[in-house]
Design an enzyme around this catalytic site. Structure first.
Site, mmCIF file in Angstrom:
data_model
loop_
_atom_site.group_PDB
_atom_site.id
_atom_site.type_symbol
_atom_site.label_atom_id
_atom_site.label_comp_id
_atom_site.label_asym_id
_atom_site.label_seq_id
_atom_site.Cartn_x
_atom_site.Cartn_y
_atom_site.Cartn_z
ATOM 1 N N ASP A 147 0.839 -1.199 0.000
ATOM 2 C CA ASP A 147 0.000 0.000 0.000
ATOM 3 C C ASP A 147 0.876 1.252 0.000
ATOM 4 O O ASP A 147 0.620 2.206 -0.733
ATOM 5 C CB ASP A 147 -0.905 -0.010 1.242
ATOM 6 N N HIS A 157 -4.769 -3.263 6.118
ATOM 7 C CA HIS A 157 -4.557 -3.572 4.693
ATOM 8 C C HIS A 157 -5.910 -3.981 4.114
ATOM 9 O O HIS A 157 -6.211 -5.167 3.973
ATOM 10 C CB HIS A 157 -3.525 -4.693 4.539
HETATM 11 N N1 LIG Z 1 -0.621 -8.216 2.427
HETATM 12 C C1 LIG Z 1 -0.588 -7.935 1.131
HETATM 13 O O1 LIG Z 1 -0.273 -6.801 0.735
HETATM 14 C C2 LIG Z 1 -0.948 -8.984 0.110
HETATM 15 C C3 LIG Z 1 -1.431 -10.216 0.501
HETATM 16 N N2 LIG Z 1 -1.771 -11.168 -0.418
HETATM 17 C C4 LIG Z 1 -2.257 -12.462 0.097
HETATM 18 O O2 LIG Z 1 -1.197 -13.407 0.086
HETATM 19 C C5 LIG Z 1 -1.764 -14.724 0.108
HETATM 20 C C6 LIG Z 1 -1.068 -15.625 -0.916
HETATM 21 O O3 LIG Z 1 -1.304 -15.133 -2.217
HETATM 22 P P1 LIG Z 1 -0.844 -15.966 -3.507
HETATM 23 O O4 LIG Z 1 0.573 -16.403 -3.376
HETATM 24 O O5 LIG Z 1 -1.240 -15.151 -4.672
HETATM 25 O O6 LIG Z 1 -1.825 -17.210 -3.384
HETATM 26 P P2 LIG Z 1 -1.668 -18.686 -4.023
HETATM 27 O O7 LIG Z 1 -2.980 -19.350 -3.884
HETATM 28 O O8 LIG Z 1 -1.021 -18.610 -5.359
HETATM 29 O O9 LIG Z 1 -0.613 -19.369 -3.039
HETATM 30 C C7 LIG Z 1 -0.916 -19.658 -1.720
HETATM 31 C C8 LIG Z 1 -0.186 -20.931 -1.374
HETATM 32 O O10 LIG Z 1 -0.337 -21.146 0.020
HETATM 33 C C9 LIG Z 1 -0.442 -22.525 0.210
HETATM 34 N N3 LIG Z 1 -1.031 -22.792 1.524
HETATM 35 C C10 LIG Z 1 -2.333 -22.808 1.883
HETATM 36 N N4 LIG Z 1 -2.463 -23.131 3.175
HETATM 37 C C11 LIG Z 1 -1.215 -23.309 3.661
HETATM 38 C C12 LIG Z 1 -0.700 -23.682 4.920
HETATM 39 N N5 LIG Z 1 -1.503 -23.941 5.959
HETATM 40 N N6 LIG Z 1 0.638 -23.791 5.062
HETATM 41 C C13 LIG Z 1 1.454 -23.554 4.028
HETATM 42 N N7 LIG Z 1 1.024 -23.206 2.795
HETATM 43 C C14 LIG Z 1 -0.294 -23.098 2.613
HETATM 44 C C15 LIG Z 1 -1.293 -23.027 -0.961
HETATM 45 O O11 LIG Z 1 -1.125 -24.420 -1.181
HETATM 46 C C16 LIG Z 1 -0.736 -22.171 -2.091
HETATM 47 O O12 LIG Z 1 0.335 -22.819 -2.776
HETATM 48 C C17 LIG Z 1 -3.264 -14.526 -0.135
HETATM 49 O O13 LIG Z 1 -3.945 -14.602 1.116
HETATM 50 C C18 LIG Z 1 -3.350 -13.132 -0.704
HETATM 51 O O14 LIG Z 1 -4.604 -12.550 -0.493
HETATM 52 C C19 LIG Z 1 -1.592 -10.951 -1.736
HETATM 53 C C20 LIG Z 1 -1.099 -9.754 -2.199
HETATM 54 C C21 LIG Z 1 -0.759 -8.668 -1.304
HETATM 55 O O1 LIG Z 2 -6.201 -7.429 -3.063
HETATM 56 C C1 LIG Z 2 -5.893 -8.597 -2.749
HETATM 57 O O2 LIG Z 2 -6.687 -9.454 -2.409
HETATM 58 C C2 LIG Z 2 -4.427 -8.926 -2.748
HETATM 59 C C3 LIG Z 2 -3.807 -7.881 -1.931
HETATM 60 O O3 LIG Z 2 -3.865 -7.894 -0.728
HETATM 61 C C4 LIG Z 2 -3.330 -6.683 -2.622
HETATM 62 O O4 LIG Z 2 -3.041 -6.721 -3.828
HETATM 63 O O5 LIG Z 2 -3.208 -5.665 -1.947
#
Ligand SMILES: NC(=O)C1=CN([C@@H]2O[C@H](COP(=O)(O)OP(=O)(O)OC[C@H]3O[C@@H](n4cnc5c(N)ncnc54)[C@H](O)[C@@H]3O)[C@@H](O)[C@H]2O)C=CC1
Ligand SMILES: O=C([O-])CC(=O)C(=O)O
Length: 324
Positions: free
Chosen positions: A159, A187
């Protein structure tokens, strides 16, 4: 040669990690002279995919990588870990808010908080990326009673970086000209990207942009950027999230250039009651972050800061049973 540090990454076969793990291995997080041991956690059904990621990491022949552990056991993944990036969680799809993920994801962070408590280095620094990141960080810290809650943080850097980029584009300057950006709160769509203290090339941001643009364009654009990326890409931001995670951890470990925004345990500063993970302006030095105190808060800002605090309190109430 420095001793290697152990870095745990969860969700290591997911989208974000596909960028994150490689950049950490290349030295982007802790510098080109810091060897690393990667400890990668996935759920059992994703172990084959994780194995593919490990094959690729090996194929990069990164000079800094001393070892790679791939596991579906949190106790193994967090063993002696110096840093943990908790990415593994379900991402949202179109039409969802991040707090809609609370039910699906919250339990992950209580289990992992306990495993960190029982296995990690006593000095571990934890960044929660999985959404809703602030409340998941609270759950993890509450399940790690032997560690200081301040060792757990939530990612607001994406952000913060988005806000800098929007302002730089609007003013025709470069992101490196933007100082004292602050993003307060959660967030989520209630976050408050605040230009009150911000300067561009040394000039007050408020002297360079119209109030109407600030309130009706800049703030909603930053608040809704994650949703805009999901709409455009069909999947949530991954490379930019990984980049922000690297910025967050690098600054925490090695020091920040000026103010950055981090989700940290509220301590009463700026009237935000303790008990939630709230994004504050911080400066990092000597491996520690400290809240920047004394920034002036006008009535508009106060209203926005309270609205995002209120949302975090509601999220907290919804997961009270997981807070240990
Ligand atoms: N804080 C932020 O600014 C942001 C947060 N996110 C969040 O990050 C998270 C991951 O996003 P992506 O990598 O795109 O998702 P993704 O679905 O591509 O990858 C998530 C991975 O986590 C694994 N997983 C699920 N439960 C698990 C557990 N208990 N232990 C270990 N691994 C586990 C899944 O098998 C999957 O491979 C989402 O919750 C998304 O919303 C995404 C972008 C920005
Ligand atoms: O928007 C979402 O769900 C993924 C995320 O947290 C971001 O891009 O800031």
């Amino acid at each position: 040669m420095k001793d290697p540090v152990r870095i745990a990454i969860t969700g290591a076969a997911g989208q974000i990690s596909y960028s994150l793990a490689f950049r950490i291995a290349a030295g982007d997080m802790l510098g080109p002279d810091q060897p690393v041991i990667l400890q990668l956690l996935e759920i059992t059904p994703a172990m084959e995919a994780l194995n593919g990621v490990v094959m690729e990491l090996n194929d990069c022949a990164f000079p800094l990588v001393q070892d790679i552990v791939a596991t579906d056991d949190p106790n193994v993944a967090f063993k002696d870990a110096d840093f943990a990036l908790l990415v593994g969680a379900r991402p949202r799809g179109p039409g969802m808010e991040r707090k809609d993920l609370l039910e699906a994801n919250a339990a992950i962070f209580s289990v992992q908080g306990k495993a960190i408590n029982d296995n990690a280095s006593r000095d571990i620094r934890v960044l929660v990326v999985g959404n809703p990141a602030n409340t998941n960080a609270l759950i993890a810290s509450c399940n790690a009673p032997d560690l200081n809650p301040g060792q757990f943080t939530a990612m607001m850097r994406l952000d913060h970086n988005r806000a800098k980029s929007q302002l730089a584009q609007k003013t025709g300057k470069h992101v490196t000209d933007v100082d004292n950006m602050v993003v307060w709160g959660n967030h989520s769509a209630t976050q408050y990207p605040d230009l009150s203290h911000c300067t561009v090339d040394g000039k007050a941001a408020f002297d360079l942009v119209e109030r109407d643009w600030y309130e009706n364009d800049f703030i909603p654009t930053v608040q809704q950027r994650g949703a805009a990326i999901i709409k455009a890409r069909g999947a949530s931001s991954a490379a930019s999230a990984a980049s922000a995670a690297i910025d967050h951890m690098r600054d925490w470990a090695l020091g920040s250039k000026g103010i950055v925004s981090m989700g940290i345990p509220s301590d009463g500063s700026y009237g935000v009651e303790p008990g939630i993970m709230y994004s504050y302006p911080v400066k990092c030095q000597g491996g520690k972050y400290e809240i920047v105190q004394g920034l002036e808060v006008d009535e508009f800002s106060r209203g926005r800061m309270q609205a995002t605090e209120q949302e975090l309190r509601e999220e907290r109430a919804a997961v009270e049973h997981l807070l240990g």
